[in-house]
Write an enzyme that holds these catalytic residues in place. Structure first.
Site, PDB file in Angstrom:
ATOM      1  N   CYS A  76       0.853  -1.412   0.050  1.00 19.31           N
ATOM      2  CA  CYS A  76       0.068  -0.060   0.116  1.00 19.31           C
ATOM      3  C   CYS A  76       0.911   1.202  -0.068  1.00 19.31           C
ATOM      4  CB  CYS A  76      -0.897   0.145   1.245  1.00 19.31           C
ATOM      5  SG  CYS A  76      -1.811   1.673   1.228  1.00 19.31           S
ATOM      6  N   ASN A  90       0.154  -8.573  -0.983  1.00 15.97           N
ATOM      7  CA  ASN A  90      -0.637  -9.596  -0.379  1.00 15.97           C
ATOM      8  C   ASN A  90      -0.325 -10.751  -0.433  1.00 15.97           C
ATOM      9  OD1 ASN A  90      -3.187  -7.359  -1.288  1.00 15.97           O
ATOM     10  ND2 ASN A  90      -3.960  -8.986   0.128  1.00 15.97           N
TER      11      ASN A  90
HETATM   12  P1  HMG Z   1      -8.447  14.677  -1.471  1.00 15.33           P
HETATM   13  O1  HMG Z   1      -7.230  15.607  -2.173  1.00 15.33           O
HETATM   14  O2  HMG Z   1      -8.940  15.219  -0.108  1.00 15.33           O
HETATM   15  O3  HMG Z   1      -9.570  15.238  -2.539  1.00 15.33           O
HETATM   16  O4  HMG Z   1      -8.198  13.329  -1.964  1.00 15.33           O
HETATM   17  P2  HMG Z   1     -10.543  16.384  -2.981  1.00 15.33           P
HETATM   18  O5  HMG Z   1     -11.827  15.919  -2.939  1.00 15.33           O
HETATM   19  O6  HMG Z   1      -9.995  17.414  -1.952  1.00 15.33           O
HETATM   20  O7  HMG Z   1     -10.096  16.657  -4.630  1.00 15.33           O
HETATM   21  C1  HMG Z   1      -8.580  17.229  -4.660  1.00 15.33           C
HETATM   22  C2  HMG Z   1      -8.327  16.723  -6.169  1.00 15.33           C
HETATM   23  O8  HMG Z   1      -8.413  15.321  -6.309  1.00 15.33           O
HETATM   24  C3  HMG Z   1      -9.233  17.448  -6.944  1.00 15.33           C
HETATM   25  O9  HMG Z   1      -8.487  17.747  -8.339  1.00 15.33           O
HETATM   26  C4  HMG Z   1     -10.313  16.301  -7.175  1.00 15.33           C
HETATM   27  O10 HMG Z   1     -10.945  16.513  -8.543  1.00 15.33           O
HETATM   28  C5  HMG Z   1      -9.372  14.984  -7.374  1.00 15.33           C
HETATM   29  P3  HMG Z   1      -7.745  18.964  -8.698  1.00 15.33           P
HETATM   30  O11 HMG Z   1      -8.967  20.146  -8.341  1.00 15.33           O
HETATM   31  O12 HMG Z   1      -6.637  19.290  -7.508  1.00 15.33           O
HETATM   32  O13 HMG Z   1      -7.305  18.922  -9.899  1.00 15.33           O
HETATM   33  N1  HMG Z   1     -10.054  14.027  -7.061  1.00 15.33           N
HETATM   34  C6  HMG Z   1     -10.182  12.903  -7.774  1.00 15.33           C
HETATM   35  N2  HMG Z   1      -9.359  12.449  -9.259  1.00 15.33           N
HETATM   36  C7  HMG Z   1      -9.784  11.212  -9.603  1.00 15.33           C
HETATM   37  N3  HMG Z   1     -10.705  10.255  -9.036  1.00 15.33           N
HETATM   38  C8  HMG Z   1     -11.064  10.557  -7.778  1.00 15.33           C
HETATM   39  C9  HMG Z   1     -10.989  11.713  -7.191  1.00 15.33           C
HETATM   40  N4  HMG Z   1     -11.254  12.397  -5.991  1.00 15.33           N
HETATM   41  C10 HMG Z   1     -10.766  13.819  -6.059  1.00 15.33           C
HETATM   42  N5  HMG Z   1     -11.704   9.560  -7.331  1.00 15.33           N
HETATM   43  C11 HMG Z   1      -8.991  11.172  -2.320  1.00 15.33           C
HETATM   44  C12 HMG Z   1      -9.160  12.295  -1.357  1.00 15.33           C
HETATM   45  C13 HMG Z   1      -9.810   9.729  -1.731  1.00 15.33           C
HETATM   46  C14 HMG Z   1      -9.423  11.372  -3.833  1.00 15.33           C
HETATM   47  C15 HMG Z   1      -7.363  10.667  -2.429  1.00 15.33           C
HETATM   48  O14 HMG Z   1      -7.099  10.611  -0.946  1.00 15.33           O
HETATM   49  C16 HMG Z   1      -7.145   9.434  -2.842  1.00 15.33           C
HETATM   50  O15 HMG Z   1      -7.176   9.219  -4.205  1.00 15.33           O
HETATM   51  N6  HMG Z   1      -6.671   8.287  -2.063  1.00 15.33           N
HETATM   52  C17 HMG Z   1      -6.436   7.103  -2.508  1.00 15.33           C
HETATM   53  C18 HMG Z   1      -5.461   6.477  -2.043  1.00 15.33           C
HETATM   54  C19 HMG Z   1      -5.542   4.901  -2.460  1.00 15.33           C
HETATM   55  O16 HMG Z   1      -5.859   4.774  -3.559  1.00 15.33           O
HETATM   56  N7  HMG Z   1      -4.736   4.028  -1.519  1.00 15.33           N
HETATM   57  C20 HMG Z   1      -4.727   2.830  -2.015  1.00 15.33           C
HETATM   58  C21 HMG Z   1      -5.763   1.911  -1.977  1.00 15.33           C
HETATM   59  S1  HMG Z   1      -6.553   1.429  -0.476  1.00 15.33           S
HETATM   60  C22 HMG Z   1      -5.396  -0.126  -0.156  1.00 15.33           C
HETATM   61  O17 HMG Z   1      -4.577  -0.197  -0.871  1.00 15.33           O
HETATM   62  C23 HMG Z   1      -5.958  -0.790   0.976  1.00 15.33           C
HETATM   63  C24 HMG Z   1      -6.704  -1.840   0.615  1.00 15.33           C
HETATM   64  O18 HMG Z   1      -5.929  -2.900  -0.227  1.00 15.33           O
HETATM   65  C25 HMG Z   1      -6.935  -2.915   1.964  1.00 15.33           C
HETATM   66  C26 HMG Z   1      -5.611  -3.054   2.752  1.00 15.33           C
HETATM   67  O19 HMG Z   1      -4.785  -3.782   2.432  1.00 15.33           O
HETATM   68  O20 HMG Z   1      -5.681  -2.307   3.887  1.00 15.33           O
HETATM   69  C27 HMG Z   1      -7.891  -1.882  -0.084  1.00 15.33           C
HETATM   70 MG    MG Z   2      -4.206  -4.350   0.550  1.00 14.80          MG
END
Ligand code: HMG
Ligand code: MG
Length: 306
Positions: free
Chosen positions: A240, A249
């Site tokens: 992650c 994983n």
């Molecule tokens: P943020 O910066 O708080 O979002 O991020 P925001 O709503 O304030 O928007 C900021 C900018 O992001 C804006 O663009 C939005 O349009 C854009 P700007 O105006 O600056 O150009 N934005 C997006 N763009 C594309 N797709 C979207 C999106 N949302 C906002 N969906 C946010 C909040 C959730 C988006 C950010 O924190 C994020 O993308 N996080 C993802 C982290 C991630 O993917 N982590 C890995 C997956 S989880 C994992 O691996 C765990 C898991 O496997 C289980 C485990 O092992 O624990 C599932």
């Molecule tokens: Mg995971």
């Protein structure tokens, strides 16, 4: 309770695996990986995520990957959607399932999705109802359920609290995730038992990263309480990006080898799965992390040029 006679593996390599790769991975290789996985018999595949490309650049080609895959009837293709923006971007790709991902701890929630647990639930609620209205199944993940890189120990109470919040907004399946791989078998059982207080057996799964080598033991322990759905990542890909040092994983090959040995059906053909692991490892220029993958490839005389 006797252990299950059949287990469903959810392949998360194309998403959880590849999201952590620093080097660019060509879209066509991601698409080909999905093809290899379905050829090997995987029937649930987490393909990509619709998250911010600034946060996770590797998933920026989400729409192209979804457009490139050749769908097979009977395979469920899922994608991660953290908010409405993600869901709206994902809908034209017609995923069969979406995943909202929360955390058992406040610190990880902030680092991973930039909001508190309460705010995450508020963001997920409209995502869940819109997805369900569109006939898309909704899975929820609870990260850091067995340990947190920022908080340290995590209690079963903290896990159950978030499970219940997800249930209350209509999430249909809950995955209990050991993001940093520090969980051990009894602790894993206790966390999944708390999920079972709110969800039926077939809607609870385990997601175990193998950083400390505990994942197979954790899966076995969870099968002892009847759980029969687990996430796994071919070749042991990934980690992650917001959990430093967390490795991939549990490798799908390792799980299938163990389940084959136990006489538990998965519908997955190990040799073809090893081919899938070899294919992506070749593209990444390193041998698979999977012990079983490496052992079987060595038997075939395969040498990796790195
Ligand atoms: P943020 O910066 O708080 O979002 O991020 P925001 O709503 O304030 O928007 C900021 C900018 O992001 C804006 O663009 C939005 O349009 C854009 P700007 O105006 O600056 O150009 N934005 C997006 N763009 C594309 N797709 C979207 C999106 N949302 C906002 N969906 C946010 C909040 C959730 C988006 C950010 O924190 C994020 O993308 N996080 C993802 C982290 C991630 O993917 N982590 C890995 C997956 S989880 C994992 O691996 C765990 C898991 O496997 C289980 C485990 O092992 O624990 C599932
Ligand atoms: Mg995971």
């Amino acid at each position: 309770m006797t252990i299950p006679s059949r287990v469903t593996l959810v392949e998360v390599g194309p998403r959880d695996g590849l999201q952590n790769e620093k080097q660019p991975v060509a879209t066509e290789h991601k698409v080909a990986l999905v093809q290899h996985l379905q050829d090997a018999g995987l029937r649930e595949i987490e393909v990509t995520s619709f998250v911010s490309p600034k946060w996770v650049p590797q998933m920026a080609d989400n729409t192209q990957v979804m457009a490139g895959i050749r769908r097979r009837t009977g395979v469920r293709y899922s994608v991660l959607t953290p908010n409405m923006k993600g869901l709206e971007a994902a809908l034209p790709s017609k995923p069969d399932e979406i995943v909202v991902f929360g955390a058992a701890t406040e610190a990880f929630s902030q680092r991973n999705i930039n909001c508190s647990i309460a705010e995450s639930i508020e963001r997920f609620a409209p995502v869940v109802s819109a997805a369900r209205e569109a006939g898309i199944k909704v899975r929820g993940a609870v990260s850091c359920a067995l340990g947190c890189p920022y908080q340290g120990d995590v209690s079963a109470d903290e896990v159950e609290r978030v499970v219940k919040l997800l249930k209350d907004i209509g999430v249909q399946h809950v995955g209990i995730a050991d993001t940093i791989g520090t969980g051990t078998p009894r602790k894993a059982q206790r966390a999944l038992e708390r999920a079972l207080n709110h969800y039926p057996l077939h809607e609870v799964s385990g997601h175990f990263h193998d950083t400390y080598g505990q994942a197979l033991a954790n899966i076995y322990a969870c099968m002892e309480i009847g759980v029969h759905t687990f996430d796994a990542s071919v070749a042991g890909l990934g980690g992650c990006p917001y959990a430093k040092g967390a490795t991939g994983n549990v490798a799908t090959e390792d799980v299938v080898f163990m389940l084959d040995g136990l006489g538990i059906e998965t519908g997955i053909e190990l040799d073809a799965l090893v081919d899938a692991g070899a294919f992506i490892s070749e593209q990444l220029g390193r041998p698979p992390v999977s012990r079983v993958g490496r052992a079987l490839l060595a038997r075939r005389g395969k040498v990796f040029v790195t």
